[in-house]
Design a protein around this motif. Structure first.
Motif, mmCIF file in Angstrom:
data_model
loop_
_atom_site.group_PDB
_atom_site.id
_atom_site.type_symbol
_atom_site.label_atom_id
_atom_site.label_comp_id
_atom_site.label_asym_id
_atom_site.label_seq_id
_atom_site.Cartn_x
_atom_site.Cartn_y
_atom_site.Cartn_z
ATOM 1 N N ASP A 2 1.318 -1.106 0.267
ATOM 2 C CA ASP A 2 0.356 0.205 -0.145
ATOM 3 C C ASP A 2 0.568 0.994 -0.063
ATOM 4 O OD1 ASP A 2 -1.775 1.977 0.873
ATOM 5 O OD2 ASP A 2 -2.500 0.682 1.778
ATOM 6 N N PRO A 3 0.603 2.208 -0.526
ATOM 7 C CA PRO A 3 1.873 3.748 -0.913
ATOM 8 C C PRO A 3 1.517 4.353 0.228
ATOM 9 C CG PRO A 3 -0.221 3.888 -2.864
ATOM 10 C CD PRO A 3 -0.357 2.638 -2.082
ATOM 11 N N GLY A 8 7.081 9.259 4.895
ATOM 12 C CA GLY A 8 6.852 10.700 3.988
ATOM 13 C C GLY A 8 5.214 10.290 2.884
ATOM 14 N N TYR A 9 4.919 9.609 2.982
ATOM 15 C CA TYR A 9 3.073 9.842 2.310
ATOM 16 C C TYR A 9 2.045 10.493 2.929
ATOM 17 C CZ TYR A 9 -1.452 8.525 0.565
ATOM 18 O OH TYR A 9 -2.615 9.091 -0.608
ATOM 19 N N ARG A 10 1.670 10.645 3.918
ATOM 20 C CA ARG A 10 0.839 11.438 4.660
ATOM 21 C C ARG A 10 1.427 12.435 4.841
ATOM 22 N NH1 ARG A 10 -0.220 7.271 8.511
ATOM 23 N NH2 ARG A 10 -2.072 5.984 7.333
ATOM 24 N N LEU A 11 2.932 12.808 5.101
ATOM 25 C CA LEU A 11 3.603 14.314 4.512
ATOM 26 C C LEU A 11 3.005 15.160 3.432
ATOM 27 C CD1 LEU A 11 5.464 16.518 6.592
ATOM 28 C CD2 LEU A 11 6.998 15.096 5.414
#
Length: 62
Positions: A2-3, A8-11
């Motif tokens: 899941d990406p 850092g995805y949420r950021l």
């Protein structure tokens, strides 16, 4: 994979969403809050990304 589980995805997603907000219709205080949030997220993003300078021996002074 899941990406959303990548570092850092949420950021990145939060910063992208803040950049999309149309600030022209907002009052000055809200515009300042959005700009401050964008600046903070950019600074955190720079701190959390691995440096690509090739200098792996960098140390932080305390």
């Amino acid at each position: 994979m899941d990406p959303r589980n990548t570092p850092g995805y949420r950021l990145h997603r939060s910063l992208t969403n803040l950049r999309r907000i149309e600030t022209a219709g907002l009052d000055d205080a809200d515009q300042e809050r959005i700009e401050a949030a964008k600046t903070l997220l950019q600074n955190v993003s720079l701190l959390t990304q691995p440096q690509h300078s090739g200098d792996g021996d960098a140390q932080i002074e305390s």
